[in-house]
Scaffold this active site. Structure first.
Site, PDB file in Angstrom:
ATOM      1  N   LYS A  82       0.935  -1.134  -0.060  1.00  0.00           N
ATOM      2  CA  LYS A  82      -0.114  -0.004   0.008  1.00  0.00           C
ATOM      3  C   LYS A  82       0.967   1.199  -0.109  1.00  0.00           C
ATOM      4  O   LYS A  82       1.884   1.226   0.623  1.00  0.00           O
ATOM      5  CB  LYS A  82      -0.970  -0.077   1.280  1.00  0.00           C
ATOM      6  N   ARG A 126     -10.728  -1.169   6.749  1.00  0.00           N
ATOM      7  CA  ARG A 126     -10.025  -2.206   7.452  1.00  0.00           C
ATOM      8  C   ARG A 126      -9.450  -1.606   8.717  1.00  0.00           C
ATOM      9  O   ARG A 126      -9.470  -2.446   9.849  1.00  0.00           O
ATOM     10  CB  ARG A 126      -8.861  -2.585   6.623  1.00  0.00           C
ATOM     11  N   LYS A 246       0.736   9.210  28.310  1.00  0.00           N
ATOM     12  CA  LYS A 246       1.787   8.281  28.632  1.00  0.00           C
ATOM     13  C   LYS A 246       1.222   7.280  29.880  1.00  0.00           C
ATOM     14  O   LYS A 246       1.415   6.181  29.979  1.00  0.00           O
ATOM     15  CB  LYS A 246       3.044   8.745  28.854  1.00  0.00           C
TER      16      LYS A 246
END
Length: 341
Positions: A82, A126, A246
């Protein structure tokens, strides 16, 4: 005796061809992604790290072109790449979608190219299918509330896919920095899914606090989603990668990725944490394919907070493109382009 000469051809599929083949609905992608993740867990693939191409006028993290190659084994082996480009200013300056892509498929025996298809629809759908498959294993059963942060094209595919795959959803809490984008999104989806409630949240925090499943679909270049916003039992699909602070990686009960090597690079949040000595592969719960094939558990309690960091794999694109290539050949969809004229 020599073999007969075969004239090489490319099957070209544009976006409308893919839609004719069912590419505007989630089920083909969900089925293909399950197969692809299982192949990933079994090691039936070759997937080099994807290079990022940037040049000096790229002034945003989303400004780049990525080459994503993969060989996929199994019953119908195939290879491909891709080629996906993105510019943050495309919508505002040119009226174009931010990202565009093409997928090239190659025969695994001759290595000749056999197909070229539009990749923007496939890429977005997808990605949404990955969220849906992960939600099966990582979200609380019977969840009712979803938060969508960002209301652009990727969010549309994510929300459509979740609504098609999970009838239990009752409410969607949506937030975008652009009120116009959020209003347009809600108007569109309220008409398409009249039995669902669409709530325009006053902030990203308000949307997240209300939800069982959270999907980030932004072009944020710095984290903003804090651990304290998440209620017990929440599942976060961090599609746009840079949104989650985080502390969420450190405090979540489980952190899952699609592919560790692809995730731990390019100074994304996981990579930053690894470089800072605050996270490691040993602290990772699983790659998603391991959960799909049963090698690792998914959700084990109603209280777990689970984070998915789906960096996006070339394998995902190739397994979906393989499906549409074979379906197009069966149904005579697309245009045959002679390779040599």
């Amino acid at each position: 005796m020599t073999s007969p000469t075969v004239t090489p051809n490319l099957l070209y599929l544009n976006r409308n061809d893919l839609i004719v083949l069912g590419g505007d609905h989630s089920q083909p992608y969900v089925d293909a992604i399950v197969d692809g993740l299982a192949a990933h867990a079994r090691g039936e693939y070759v997937q080099p790290l994807k290079p990022y191409l940037r040049w000096p006028t790229a002034d945003h993290i989303a400004d780049r072109i990525i080459a994503m190659p993969c060989y996929l084994g199994g019953e119908r082996p195939i290879a491909g790449v891709k080629w996906v480009g993105s510019r943050q200013h495309n919508p505002s300056l040119f009226g174009l979608e931010r990202a565009s892509a093409v997928v090239v498929l190659n025969d695994a025996e001759t290595n000749y190219p056999i197909a070229l298809m539009e990749g923007g629809l496939l890429s977005g759908m997808r990605t949404a299918a990955i969220t849906a498959v992960a939600t099966r294993y990582l979200a609380r059963a019977g969840f009712t509330d979803v938060a969508g942060i960002g209301c652009g094209p990727i969010a549309r595919m994510q929300v459509q896919t979740l609504l098609e795959q999970f009838p239990s959803i009752e409410r969607l809490h949506l937030f975008d920095l652009s009120h116009a984008a959020a209003d347009a999104f809600i108007t569109e989806f309220a008409a398409r899914f009249p039995n669902k409630e669409f709530v325009l949240a006053i902030s990203a925090e308000a949307a997240v606090r209300a939800a069982d499943v959270i999907v980030t679909c932004t072009v944020a270049d710095a984290p903003y989603l804090h651990f304290g916003w998440l209620k017990r039992g929440a599942f976060v699909s961090n599609v746009s990668i840079m949104d989650v602070c985080k502390e969420v990686y450190e405090k979540a009960d489980k952190v899952v990725v699609d592919d560790w090597d692809q995730s731990n690079r390019e100074k994304k949040i996981i990579n930053q944490l690894v470089l800072e000595g605050r996270f490691s592969r040993e602290r990772l719960h699983a790659e998603l394919g391991q959960i799909v094939v049963g090698d690792r558990p998914g959700r084990e309690s109603e209280e777990e907070i689970i984070l998915l960091n789906p960096m996006g794999m070339a394998l995902d694109d190739i397994v979906c493109a393989r499906h549409f290539y074979h379906l197009a050949r069966e149904r005579g969809v697309g245009v045959q382009l002679p390779l040599y004229g």
